[in-house]
Design a protein around this motif. Structure first.
Motif, PDB file in Angstrom:
ATOM      1  N   GLY A   2       0.819  -1.184   0.000  1.00 13.36           N
ATOM      2  CA  GLY A   2       0.000   0.000   0.000  1.00 13.36           C
ATOM      3  C   GLY A   2       0.857   1.239   0.000  1.00 13.36           C
ATOM      4  O   GLY A   2       1.952   1.262   0.540  1.00 13.36           O
ATOM      5  N   GLY A   3       0.325   2.305  -0.619  1.00 18.43           N
ATOM      6  CA  GLY A   3       1.090   3.534  -0.647  1.00 18.43           C
ATOM      7  C   GLY A   3       0.402   4.614  -1.434  1.00 18.43           C
ATOM      8  O   GLY A   3      -0.777   4.504  -1.793  1.00 18.43           O
ATOM      9  N   ILE A   4       1.143   5.678  -1.649  1.00 14.62           N
ATOM     10  CA  ILE A   4       0.652   6.838  -2.383  1.00 14.62           C
ATOM     11  C   ILE A   4       1.496   7.003  -3.637  1.00 14.62           C
ATOM     12  O   ILE A   4       2.731   7.013  -3.553  1.00 14.62           O
ATOM     13  CB  ILE A   4       0.729   8.103  -1.531  1.00 14.62           C
ATOM     14  CG1 ILE A   4      -0.128   7.934  -0.275  1.00 14.62           C
ATOM     15  CG2 ILE A   4       0.272   9.320  -2.328  1.00 14.62           C
ATOM     16  CD1 ILE A   4      -0.023   9.079   0.702  1.00 14.62           C
ATOM     17  N   THR A   5       0.835   7.118  -4.766  1.00 12.02           N
ATOM     18  CA  THR A   5       1.526   7.273  -6.038  1.00 12.02           C
ATOM     19  C   THR A   5       1.244   8.647  -6.608  1.00 12.02           C
ATOM     20  O   THR A   5       0.076   9.013  -6.816  1.00 12.02           O
ATOM     21  CB  THR A   5       1.075   6.204  -7.046  1.00 12.02           C
ATOM     22  OG1 THR A   5       1.342   4.909  -6.512  1.00 12.02           O
ATOM     23  CG2 THR A   5       1.815   6.368  -8.359  1.00 12.02           C
ATOM     24  N   GLN A   6       2.306   9.387  -6.846  1.00  9.34           N
ATOM     25  CA  GLN A   6       2.182  10.698  -7.477  1.00  9.34           C
ATOM     26  C   GLN A   6       2.799  10.642  -8.871  1.00  9.34           C
ATOM     27  O   GLN A   6       3.848  10.035  -9.071  1.00  9.34           O
ATOM     28  CB  GLN A   6       2.909  11.775  -6.673  1.00  9.34           C
ATOM     29  CG  GLN A   6       2.246  12.103  -5.355  1.00  9.34           C
ATOM     30  CD  GLN A   6       2.888  13.306  -4.686  1.00  9.34           C
ATOM     31  OE1 GLN A   6       3.413  13.217  -3.587  1.00  9.34           O
ATOM     32  NE2 GLN A   6       2.839  14.443  -5.374  1.00  9.34           N
ATOM     33  N   LEU A  21      -1.720  17.563 -11.487  1.00  8.42           N
ATOM     34  CA  LEU A  21      -0.862  16.594 -10.836  1.00  8.42           C
ATOM     35  C   LEU A  21      -1.736  15.481 -10.268  1.00  8.42           C
ATOM     36  O   LEU A  21      -2.764  15.758  -9.627  1.00  8.42           O
ATOM     37  CB  LEU A  21      -0.072  17.251  -9.707  1.00  8.42           C
ATOM     38  CG  LEU A  21       1.142  18.107 -10.064  1.00  8.42           C
ATOM     39  CD1 LEU A  21       0.772  19.267 -10.984  1.00  8.42           C
ATOM     40  CD2 LEU A  21       1.806  18.624  -8.794  1.00  8.42           C
ATOM     41  N   SER A  22      -1.290  14.264 -10.465  1.00  5.40           N
ATOM     42  CA  SER A  22      -2.081  13.115 -10.037  1.00  5.40           C
ATOM     43  C   SER A  22      -1.614  12.608  -8.676  1.00  5.40           C
ATOM     44  O   SER A  22      -0.425  12.615  -8.365  1.00  5.40           O
ATOM     45  CB  SER A  22      -1.957  11.988 -11.075  1.00  5.40           C
ATOM     46  OG  SER A  22      -2.534  10.794 -10.598  1.00  5.40           O
ATOM     47  N   SER A  65      -6.618  24.376  -7.737  1.00  6.92           N
ATOM     48  CA  SER A  65      -7.946  23.784  -7.564  1.00  6.92           C
ATOM     49  C   SER A  65      -7.793  22.273  -7.413  1.00  6.92           C
ATOM     50  O   SER A  65      -6.795  21.693  -7.847  1.00  6.92           O
ATOM     51  CB  SER A  65      -8.866  24.117  -8.747  1.00  6.92           C
ATOM     52  OG  SER A  65      -8.390  23.510  -9.931  1.00  6.92           O
ATOM     53  N   VAL A  66      -8.773  21.653  -6.764  1.00  7.78           N
ATOM     54  CA  VAL A  66      -8.733  20.208  -6.538  1.00  7.78           C
ATOM     55  C   VAL A  66     -10.113  19.625  -6.779  1.00  7.78           C
ATOM     56  O   VAL A  66     -11.110  20.336  -6.876  1.00  7.78           O
ATOM     57  CB  VAL A  66      -8.281  19.859  -5.097  1.00  7.78           C
ATOM     58  CG1 VAL A  66      -6.842  20.238  -4.852  1.00  7.78           C
ATOM     59  CG2 VAL A  66      -9.218  20.498  -4.077  1.00  7.78           C
ATOM     60  N   SER A  67     -10.162  18.308  -6.846  1.00  7.28           N
ATOM     61  CA  SER A  67     -11.433  17.578  -6.877  1.00  7.28           C
ATOM     62  C   SER A  67     -11.245  16.288  -6.080  1.00  7.28           C
ATOM     63  O   SER A  67     -10.119  15.803  -5.919  1.00  7.28           O
ATOM     64  CB  SER A  67     -11.854  17.270  -8.314  1.00  7.28           C
ATOM     65  OG  SER A  67     -10.906  16.432  -8.939  1.00  7.28           O
ATOM     66  N   PHE A  74      -7.018  12.278  -5.589  1.00  9.97           N
ATOM     67  CA  PHE A  74      -7.131  13.683  -5.181  1.00  9.97           C
ATOM     68  C   PHE A  74      -6.237  14.517  -6.096  1.00  9.97           C
ATOM     69  O   PHE A  74      -5.166  14.977  -5.691  1.00  9.97           O
ATOM     70  CB  PHE A  74      -6.712  13.817  -3.721  1.00  9.97           C
ATOM     71  CG  PHE A  74      -7.028  15.148  -3.085  1.00  9.97           C
ATOM     72  CD1 PHE A  74      -6.138  15.723  -2.187  1.00  9.97           C
ATOM     73  CD2 PHE A  74      -8.225  15.813  -3.332  1.00  9.97           C
ATOM     74  CE1 PHE A  74      -6.425  16.935  -1.560  1.00  9.97           C
ATOM     75  CE2 PHE A  74      -8.518  17.014  -2.714  1.00  9.97           C
ATOM     76  CZ  PHE A  74      -7.616  17.578  -1.831  1.00  9.97           C
ATOM     77  N   PRO A  75      -6.648  14.747  -7.335  1.00  9.00           N
ATOM     78  CA  PRO A  75      -5.797  15.495  -8.275  1.00  9.00           C
ATOM     79  C   PRO A  75      -5.745  16.991  -7.953  1.00  9.00           C
ATOM     80  O   PRO A  75      -6.732  17.570  -7.493  1.00  9.00           O
ATOM     81  CB  PRO A  75      -6.463  15.238  -9.632  1.00  9.00           C
ATOM     82  CG  PRO A  75      -7.890  14.927  -9.295  1.00  9.00           C
ATOM     83  CD  PRO A  75      -7.864  14.231  -7.967  1.00  9.00           C
ATOM     84  N   LEU A  76      -4.603  17.581  -8.224  1.00 13.63           N
ATOM     85  CA  LEU A  76      -4.371  19.013  -8.002  1.00 13.63           C
ATOM     86  C   LEU A  76      -4.118  19.695  -9.337  1.00 13.63           C
ATOM     87  O   LEU A  76      -3.244  19.263 -10.094  1.00 13.63           O
ATOM     88  CB  LEU A  76      -3.163  19.218  -7.094  1.00 13.63           C
ATOM     89  CG  LEU A  76      -2.700  20.668  -6.881  1.00 13.63           C
ATOM     90  CD1 LEU A  76      -3.658  21.405  -5.949  1.00 13.63           C
ATOM     91  CD2 LEU A  76      -1.278  20.702  -6.301  1.00 13.63           C
TER      92      LEU A  76
END
Lengths: 116, 116
Positions: A2-6, A21-22, A65-67, A74-76
């Protein structure tokens, strides 16, 4: 694991251009965050979200902005109004379960964004 | 307004020495104080954390000392190694009772270099 992928790791944008940015996490965390790290400075909060379809401004939200349409994403978007030439953007997530417990934030490995 | 002040900005220590990084905070609503370690090109990773109801927490070579009355906390790295060379950030998080989202406020970071 598990982790966070940017993604991407490096990104260049032209003046007047918007870029996105993803950030994806598979930790099943409720909360997600975006930070900007400028050289020689700490991390400053841009936006955060505690639940799908809801997000709040942080300390330096202008020009961003984000969504949050899905729990894991959580894209920026960095808009043309954001003038910072080069910065390192970090996404993080944390669980909000378990009451008042020590829930650390887990970070991705960042995206370095530069203006051409 | 910087709510967490970190010092020094940079630190050079000989191998085997003790590295000490200090942080001070103003907001008494903070109730969780983590330290993060960041290597170049990577996101910060949680190193150790403490709550204000204890004065010291030790994990291996890393110790947090906490002085609630002085509103200060510090990271001690015993027997410092070249592999410890990284940037260290202190942070603080507001408690649930403060009525706000529990995002982290970061110090400005300390770049630690351990000489072989």
């Amino acid at each position: 694991d598990g982790g966070i992928t940017q993604s991407p790791k490096y990104l260049f944008r032209k003046e007047g251009q918007n870029v996105t940015l993803s950030c994806e996490q598979n930790l099943n965390h409720d909360a997600m965050y975006w930070y900007r790290q400028d050289p020689g400075q700490g991390l400053r909060l841009i936006y955060y979200s505690q639940i799908v379809n809801d997000f709040q401004k942080g300390d330096i939200a202008e020009g961003y902005s984000v969504s949050r349409e899905k729990k894991e994403s959580f894209p920026l978007t960095v808009t043309s109004a954001q003038k910072t030439p080069t910065a390192f953007y970090l996404c993080a997530s944390s669980t909000l379960r378990g009451g008042d417990s020590n829930q650390p934030q887990h970070f991705g490995d960042g995206t370095r964004l530069s203006i051409l | 307004q910087q709510q967490v002040k970190q010092s020094p900005q940079s630190l050079i220590v000989q191998k085997g020495g003790i590295s000490i990084i200090n942080c001070a905070y103003e907001n008494t609503a903070f109730d969780y104080f983590p330290w993060y370690q960041q290597f170049p090109g990577k996101g910060p990773a949680l190193l150790i954390a403490i709550r204000p109801d204890v004065s010291e927490k030790k994990e291996g070579r890393f110790t947090i000392s906490f002085n609630k009355s002085a509103k200060q906390f510090s990271l001690h790295i015993m027997d410092s190694q070249p592999g410890d060379s990284a940037t260290y950030f202190c942070a603080a998080r507001r408690g649930i009772s403060s009525g706000s989202a529990r995002q982290l406020t970061f110090g400005s970071g300390t770049q630690l270099t351990v000489l072989p």
